[in-house]
Scaffold this motif. Structure first.
Motif, PDB file in Angstrom:
ATOM      1  N   ALA A  16       0.801  -1.231   0.000  1.00  0.00           N
ATOM      2  CA  ALA A  16       0.000   0.000   0.000  1.00  0.00           C
ATOM      3  C   ALA A  16       0.829   1.274   0.000  1.00  0.00           C
ATOM      4  O   ALA A  16       0.260   2.356   0.001  1.00  0.00           O
ATOM      5  CB  ALA A  16      -0.944  -0.002   1.203  1.00  0.00           C
ATOM      6  N   SER A  17       2.150   1.178   0.000  1.00  0.00           N
ATOM      7  CA  SER A  17       3.145   2.251   0.111  1.00  0.00           C
ATOM      8  C   SER A  17       3.531   2.398   1.583  1.00  0.00           C
ATOM      9  O   SER A  17       2.742   2.055   2.477  1.00  0.00           O
ATOM     10  CB  SER A  17       2.687   3.588  -0.477  1.00  0.00           C
ATOM     11  OG  SER A  17       1.878   4.308   0.417  1.00  0.00           O
ATOM     12  N   PRO A  18       4.766   2.878   1.860  1.00  0.00           N
ATOM     13  CA  PRO A  18       5.303   2.776   3.223  1.00  0.00           C
ATOM     14  C   PRO A  18       4.405   3.294   4.331  1.00  0.00           C
ATOM     15  O   PRO A  18       4.120   2.578   5.299  1.00  0.00           O
ATOM     16  CB  PRO A  18       6.613   3.567   3.126  1.00  0.00           C
ATOM     17  CG  PRO A  18       7.045   3.369   1.726  1.00  0.00           C
ATOM     18  CD  PRO A  18       5.779   3.393   0.918  1.00  0.00           C
ATOM     19  N   ILE A  19       3.953   4.530   4.252  1.00  0.00           N
ATOM     20  CA  ILE A  19       3.179   5.095   5.364  1.00  0.00           C
ATOM     21  C   ILE A  19       1.850   4.373   5.503  1.00  0.00           C
ATOM     22  O   ILE A  19       1.420   4.036   6.616  1.00  0.00           O
ATOM     23  CB  ILE A  19       2.970   6.603   5.159  1.00  0.00           C
ATOM     24  CG1 ILE A  19       4.329   7.314   5.136  1.00  0.00           C
ATOM     25  CG2 ILE A  19       2.080   7.190   6.246  1.00  0.00           C
ATOM     26  CD1 ILE A  19       4.277   8.744   4.642  1.00  0.00           C
ATOM     27  N   GLU A  20       1.189   4.127   4.383  1.00  0.00           N
ATOM     28  CA  GLU A  20      -0.117   3.477   4.423  1.00  0.00           C
ATOM     29  C   GLU A  20      -0.016   2.047   4.926  1.00  0.00           C
ATOM     30  O   GLU A  20      -0.877   1.584   5.702  1.00  0.00           O
ATOM     31  CB  GLU A  20      -0.754   3.503   3.035  1.00  0.00           C
ATOM     32  CG  GLU A  20      -2.196   3.032   3.010  1.00  0.00           C
ATOM     33  CD  GLU A  20      -3.120   3.899   3.849  1.00  0.00           C
ATOM     34  OE1 GLU A  20      -3.633   3.391   4.867  1.00  0.00           O
ATOM     35  OE2 GLU A  20      -3.313   5.080   3.508  1.00  0.00           O
ATOM     36  N   SER A  21       1.014   1.321   4.532  1.00  0.00           N
ATOM     37  CA  SER A  21       1.162  -0.059   4.997  1.00  0.00           C
ATOM     38  C   SER A  21       1.394  -0.114   6.499  1.00  0.00           C
ATOM     39  O   SER A  21       0.812  -0.947   7.210  1.00  0.00           O
ATOM     40  CB  SER A  21       2.312  -0.747   4.252  1.00  0.00           C
ATOM     41  OG  SER A  21       1.957  -1.019   2.915  1.00  0.00           O
ATOM     42  N   VAL A  22       2.247   0.776   7.012  1.00  0.00           N
ATOM     43  CA  VAL A  22       2.485   0.817   8.458  1.00  0.00           C
ATOM     44  C   VAL A  22       1.217   1.208   9.191  1.00  0.00           C
ATOM     45  O   VAL A  22       0.860   0.603  10.222  1.00  0.00           O
ATOM     46  CB  VAL A  22       3.641   1.780   8.773  1.00  0.00           C
ATOM     47  CG1 VAL A  22       3.762   1.989  10.282  1.00  0.00           C
ATOM     48  CG2 VAL A  22       4.953   1.246   8.215  1.00  0.00           C
TER      49      VAL A  22
END
Length: 553
Positions: A274-280
């Motif tokens: 989902a892309s770095p910030i969204e996945s975290v």
């Protein structure tokens, strides 16, 4: 959908997700892809949107986008209204940062993700990026080396048909090229001047892919034709579900973007892209009895060691060349501008100005009179070290348009980064001036420095005033759009979130394949490395799945 159990669930359809569905469907798995935004196709690439900006600052385009709900997205250094529909609404997708420590989260929610708006430059990393601690004593080593990822680099480049040249640069490994890339006449002159003056500095062409005329990324298109892929568009995932007994991932809950209806799906394996910030954010929002601090956070590392690359931007002219020239390397596209430019990799070891930074730019590609000096522009990228307190957390005081808790992003430079960024700017300035260039400005998160005629001398007084006013908000952390970390891979579950094959230590039937997995920031674009790691991680996961390691419950 609750009655169907898929072999694999993939969340996100950008650089990582599109390659994941290609690989998983090719191996015969039945895959569901959840994409938070709409499907896009040829209708979204209307050539009529391709208009010259009213000025080089394009202040009015940014202003209109701001009024329409994109005040963050409009700050991207190379934002244009032509692509505005490929960026999210900031009103519906808010986030927070510490006071006086801004971070630009530039993002797109649609099929293909940011593949429709990125520069299409694909560069390899080296062991100076993967093994930084071994080489410098700083940061942390990746649990993999260049030699381990090299075959996947080869495969991705071959598959996509890369434009580039064999350059034999030790700090930038050559790739597999389908077609040559050209330099402009001004760039050829610039290259001779730089390499003639500094033997350990190299100026090479971009290594890039051309726009896809079918407007659907090739790996996603291939997966769609396999018969093994089901896609649910406008599906905003709010949490990953887990099995109460095993603790493994069991599927996801998602909200229809338009209607607000809640649905769930089950799968034997889950791929988070989902892309770095969204996945975290999603992993943190997936807390459960078995995973009380967030899914994959038993070590307390989830969200920590978040990074971006250090950005600097410079514009000016080059008196050693006149006019401009169009690049004919790739076919002309009715929607996108021509690709191409120059790249100055990390300098060789004998150069006294060597540092962990590089520069991407162009010379003589902007239309000007044949009597005028060629225009030049450069964007610098520097290494950021991982710090535990640079992290993504949840801001439980606020929700997005779908009532999902939003992220709080802290990405702050320390003394190491300030020193490196100062050197990065000084080296670029002195190099350009030494070979006949005249800078008008150079700027970074540390501020804007004007020289000569000043920034955009041909623009209106109001436009120049607005540029100076907005610069600090535009050129801050996040401006490089190369964010990494937050769910880093490592050798042990005590110090990392993922194992060396991108599997969650706490739920090994889930892999995280976007750049949140990166233990270091690197200094070149992340996209090629993301695509290559995706193939490696998916193949390992499928092999385990076929051995019966993850049975659907």
């Amino acid at each position: 959908m609750t009655d169907v159990t898929y072999d694999a669930l993939v969340i996100g359809s950008g650089a990582a997700g599109s390659f994941a569905v290609k690989e998983l469907t090719a191996q015969g798995l039945k895959v569901l892809l959840l994409e938070a935004g709409p499907n896009v196709g040829p209708k979204d690439f209307d050539p009529a949107r391709k208009k010259a900006p009213a000025s080089s600052i394009n202040i009015w385009e940014r202003a209109r986008a701001t009024l329409k709900g994109q005040p963050i997205q409009a700050r991207a250094a190379f934002f244009t209204e032509r692509f505005s529909h490929f960026f999210v609404s900031d009103r519906k997708n808010p986030y927070t940062t510490p006071k006086n420590e801004p971070f630009l989260w530039i993002r797109g929610r649609q099929s293909g993700g940011r593949l429709h708006s990125f520069g299409r430059v694909l560069l390899r990393w080296t062991d100076e990026d993967f093994k930084i601690r071994s080489k410098t004593g700083k940061g942390v080593d990746w649990p993999i080396s260049y030699e381990e990822i090299r075959p996947y680099y080869d495969e991705v480049e071959t598959y996509l048909g890369l434009y580039g040249n064999t350059d034999d640069v030790p700090t930038l490994p050559d790739g597999v090229y389908a077609r040559p890339a050209s330099l402009s006449p001004a760039e050829e002159t610039f290259k001779r001047a730089v390499e003639g003056r500094w033997p350990d500095r190299r100026v090479v062409s971009w290594r890039y892919i051309a726009p896809d005329a079918e407007r659907v990324p090739k790996p996603l298109r291939e997966a769609l034709t396999s018969g093994n892929l089901t896609v649910q568009y406008d599906a905003v995932v709010r949490r990953i579900t887990t099995d109460e007994t095993t603790g493994r991932a069991s599927g996801a809950e998602f909200i229809d973007r338009s209607t607000g209806a809640l649905s769930s799906v089950r799968a034997a394996i889950v791929v988070l892209a989902a892309s770095p910030i969204e996945s975290v954010r999603l992993l943190l929002n997936s807390a459960s009895v078995r995973h009380p601090e967030g899914l994959g956070n038993s070590s307390g590392v989830l969200g920590r060691y978040f990074m971006d690359q250090l950005p600097c931007l410079a514009f000016g002219s080059f008196s050693q060349a006149k006019g401009w020239a169009a690049d004919q390397s790739a076919p002309t596209d009715p929607f996108y501008n021509p690709s191409g430019g120059i790249f100055i990799p990390r300098f060789g070891e004998a150069d006294p100005a060597r540092g962990d930074f590089d520069y991407q730019g162009s010379v003589g590609r902007v239309p000007v009179s044949e009597k005028d000096d060629a225009r030049l522009s450069f964007f610098g990228f520097g290494r950021m070290l991982p710090y535990a307190d640079n992290r993504i957390t949840l801001d439980r005081r606020r929700k997005d348009a779908w009532n999902i808790t939003i992220p709080h992003i802290r990405c702050v430079m320390q003394a190491e980064e300030h020193a490196l960024l100062k050197k990065q700017e000084q080296v670029l300035t002195s190099m350009i001036e030494a070979v006949g260039g005249d800078l008008e400005f150079i700027g970074s998160p540390t501020g804007l420095k004007e020289m000569g005629k000043g920034a955009f001398p041909e623009a209106s007084a109001f436009g120049r005033f607005m540029f100076r006013t907005w610069f600090k908000k535009t050129m801050c952390m996040g401006a490089a759009i190369h964010e990494t970390g937050g769910a880093r891979m490592g050798e042990t579950p005590e110090a990392s979130v993922l194992n060396p094959y991108n599997q969650l230590w706490d739920a090994p039937n889930l892999i995280v394949i976007d750049a949140s997995a990166f233990p270091g920031s690197g200094i070149a674009g992340t996209t090629l490395t993301v695509m290559s790691l995706t193939l490696r991680a998916c193949r390992n996961l499928v092999e385990q799945y076929r051995r019966g390691s993850f049975s659907a419950r």
